[in-house]
Motif scaffolding. Structure first.
Motif, PDB file in Angstrom:
ATOM      1  N   ALA A  56      -7.821 -26.433  14.164  1.00 59.82           N
ATOM      2  CA  ALA A  56      -8.014 -27.740  14.810  1.00 59.82           C
ATOM      3  C   ALA A  56      -8.203 -27.620  16.323  1.00 59.82           C
ATOM      4  N   PHE A  57      -7.549 -26.617  16.932  1.00 62.64           N
ATOM      5  CA  PHE A  57      -7.625 -26.495  18.388  1.00 62.64           C
ATOM      6  C   PHE A  57      -8.474 -25.307  18.852  1.00 62.64           C
ATOM      7  N   GLY A  58      -9.289 -24.771  17.951  1.00 63.32           N
ATOM      8  CA  GLY A  58     -10.262 -23.759  18.343  1.00 63.32           C
ATOM      9  C   GLY A  58      -9.737 -22.343  18.522  1.00 63.32           C
ATOM     10  N   ILE A  88       1.829 -27.272  19.738  1.00 62.55           N
ATOM     11  CA  ILE A  88       1.802 -27.991  21.013  1.00 62.55           C
ATOM     12  C   ILE A  88       1.140 -27.118  22.083  1.00 62.55           C
ATOM     13  N   TYR A  93      -2.516 -27.056  21.453  1.00 67.37           N
ATOM     14  CA  TYR A  93      -3.014 -28.386  21.864  1.00 67.37           C
ATOM     15  C   TYR A  93      -3.228 -28.418  23.373  1.00 67.37           C
ATOM     16  N   GLU A  94      -2.311 -27.834  24.130  1.00 65.55           N
ATOM     17  CA  GLU A  94      -2.431 -27.815  25.595  1.00 65.55           C
ATOM     18  C   GLU A  94      -3.653 -27.006  26.053  1.00 65.55           C
ATOM     19  N   ARG A 143      -6.454 -27.022  24.400  1.00 63.35           N
ATOM     20  CA  ARG A 143      -7.599 -27.528  23.623  1.00 63.35           C
ATOM     21  C   ARG A 143      -8.878 -27.607  24.430  1.00 63.35           C
ATOM     22  N   ASN A 149     -13.983 -23.784  24.618  1.00 65.34           N
ATOM     23  CA  ASN A 149     -14.241 -24.050  23.205  1.00 65.34           C
ATOM     24  C   ASN A 149     -15.559 -23.471  22.733  1.00 65.34           C
ATOM     25  N   LEU A 189      -9.230 -34.088  18.212  1.00 65.44           N
ATOM     26  CA  LEU A 189      -9.415 -32.720  17.712  1.00 65.44           C
ATOM     27  C   LEU A 189     -10.867 -32.289  17.897  1.00 65.44           C
ATOM     28  N   GLU A 190     -11.063 -31.029  18.264  1.00 61.72           N
ATOM     29  CA  GLU A 190     -12.409 -30.501  18.448  1.00 61.72           C
ATOM     30  C   GLU A 190     -13.176 -30.485  17.123  1.00 61.72           C
ATOM     31  N   ASN A 191     -12.473 -30.104  16.086  1.00 57.58           N
ATOM     32  CA  ASN A 191     -13.112 -29.978  14.784  1.00 57.58           C
ATOM     33  C   ASN A 191     -12.700 -31.166  13.922  1.00 57.58           C
ATOM     34  N   VAL A 192     -13.207 -31.221  12.729  1.00 54.99           N
ATOM     35  CA  VAL A 192     -12.894 -32.349  11.852  1.00 54.99           C
ATOM     36  C   VAL A 192     -11.574 -32.121  11.099  1.00 54.99           C
ATOM     37  N   GLU A 193     -10.852 -31.099  11.512  1.00 49.92           N
ATOM     38  CA  GLU A 193      -9.635 -30.732  10.799  1.00 49.92           C
ATOM     39  C   GLU A 193      -8.555 -31.811  10.898  1.00 49.92           C
ATOM     40  N   SER A 194      -7.595 -31.740  10.004  1.00 48.14           N
ATOM     41  CA  SER A 194      -6.405 -32.578  10.132  1.00 48.14           C
ATOM     42  C   SER A 194      -5.222 -31.660  10.421  1.00 48.14           C
ATOM     43  N   LEU A 195      -4.126 -32.255  10.794  1.00 45.48           N
ATOM     44  CA  LEU A 195      -2.930 -31.481  11.118  1.00 45.48           C
ATOM     45  C   LEU A 195      -1.815 -31.802  10.125  1.00 45.48           C
ATOM     46  N   VAL A 229       3.434 -31.452  12.669  1.00 43.33           N
ATOM     47  CA  VAL A 229       2.721 -31.023  13.869  1.00 43.33           C
ATOM     48  C   VAL A 229       2.138 -32.237  14.589  1.00 43.33           C
ATOM     49  N   ILE A 264       3.310 -33.494  18.308  1.00 50.17           N
ATOM     50  CA  ILE A 264       2.388 -33.550  19.447  1.00 50.17           C
ATOM     51  C   ILE A 264       2.393 -34.957  20.049  1.00 50.17           C
ATOM     52  N   TYR A 286       5.568 -35.419  21.929  1.00 54.52           N
ATOM     53  CA  TYR A 286       5.426 -34.620  23.152  1.00 54.52           C
ATOM     54  C   TYR A 286       4.651 -35.402  24.209  1.00 54.52           C
TER      55      TYR A 286
END
Lengths: 238, 238
Positions: free
Chosen positions: A115-117, A226, A229-230, A232, A236, B212-218, B222, B226, B229
């Motif tokens: 998800a975060f590359g 997390i 995510y920071e 992200r 990319n 999210l950069e991609n189409v993914e889910s978390l 998580v 986030i 956070y």
């Protein structure tokens, strides 16, 4: 369409893939359930799909045979035979895991990494098997889209010369909000109970932590996610 | 110091606490291992501690009795009897869970909630039992420091008049980076497979998502962590 009995030689061969040793030897693994079979197909790693129902694109097998192959208590109706990919190129963001042992943690970390590359995951000694069925289930398909490398981290990390390598040793880190985020990034997470081992720690120069209001700690999947995510926005790639 | 055999009436009573029904009736629960017993003691919820060794502050019990009480495959040497707290005041940041079912997810979410100042957790219908042994283990002691409310969310959420209530319905949300973060916050997370139920969704005006950069889910733990956070700076209380 082929129909296989549960005593068929092919079913016996497939059932062996429930053991880590055979998965490594044969460079193949099984995934359970329609969602994962579809994801495997989309990712071009599906060799053959099996179903207890008559369906196009599936080899029909008996319920008894399916029970031999799958791990879940409730019988799944579809299972897929997949090939392991052997890619060795490194992505611009790398997640390095030093002995993550819980399959649920490893699978969820894969999901967050994708998800975060963080498209390459490097696993050190003592890590949980990537193709364990619980890892695959928790990864929700992310496992098909990542590049995995298994390596001795003490040797591997120093080869990352053009990467900013960040450990997660809280005793000597700086806050993630203050660290450099441009360029190539490698993030190292440690074992659930013990953190990063001393040997691996000794080859890491920079450490980061998540600022917490309380003295609490976080689950390793949560902490790792997390941090990813920071990063992200950094570097990319598609 | 008392020595209890495995047939002792007290051990039999304690063993009943492995059933959710008895925990609720007696408003007590067991925790396993030295770390959790200590955390319970520090949080003033420990009623009595038991050990298979002779130790000050512990009631000695036989290994056989310990096996009757504990869930883990490897025998723990210490177990604690704890009381459930009945606090009903709401903290400035609230985590609301609509049918989270996995004990590991619930426990890890407790840990993150405590770390980011979401000191009240509200559980709707169909949620996993708070005092399930796996929840307690995953919570790593955070369970002793939080305030829990069980409620019908469709009725509860509209009572939060001075809170910003954020759902996590991705189809109609705005990015968490763009949402208002000052004031009292309530964050609603949905079930692992199905998200927030339609009924609960209908009483929530604002929704947020993680870009999210991609189409993914978390994974829900998580994603929830986030988001908490992201609200770490808002309205912290001791």
């Amino acid at each position: 369409m082929e129909i296989l009995s549960d005593n068929n030689q092919k079913i016996k061969e497939l059932a062996k893939l429930n053991m880590s040793k055979y998965r490594k030897e044969m460079k193949m693994f099984l995934v359970e359930g329609a969602h994962l079979v579809n994801e495997a197909r989309l990712a071009n790693v599906l060799i053959e799909a099996f179903s207890i129902d008559t369906k196009e694109g599936y080899t029909k097998i008996s319920e008894k045979a399916m029970k031999k192959l799958c791990h879940t208590d409730t019988l799944v109706s579809e299972i897929g035979l997949c090939k392991m990919l052997d890619k060795n190129e490194l992505s611009n963001k790398i997640l390095i895991l030093d002995a993550i042992q819980d399959p649920g943690n490893l699978g969820s970390l894969m999901r967050s990494a994708k998800a975060f590359g963080f498209n390459t995951i490097v696993l050190g000694k003592g890590s949980c098997d990537i193709y364990n069925d619980k890892v695959i289930r928790s990864s929700q398909g992310a496992i098909f889209k990542l590049n995995f490398i298994t390596s001795d981290l003490v040797e591997f990390i120093p080869t990352l010369k053009d990467y900013l390598v960040y450990g997660t040793n809280v005793r000597k880190g700086i806050s993630v909000s203050d660290c450099k985020k441009n360029g190539k990034i490698a993030l190292v997470l440690g074992n659930e109970g013990n953190g990063i081992s001393d040997k691996v720690d000794s080859v890491i120069e920079n450490n980061i932590y998540i600022p917490l209001e309380n003295v609490e700690s976080l689950n390793v999947t949560v902490a790792g996610s997390i941090l990813m995510y920071e990063f992200r926005g950094a570097n990319n790639e598609k």
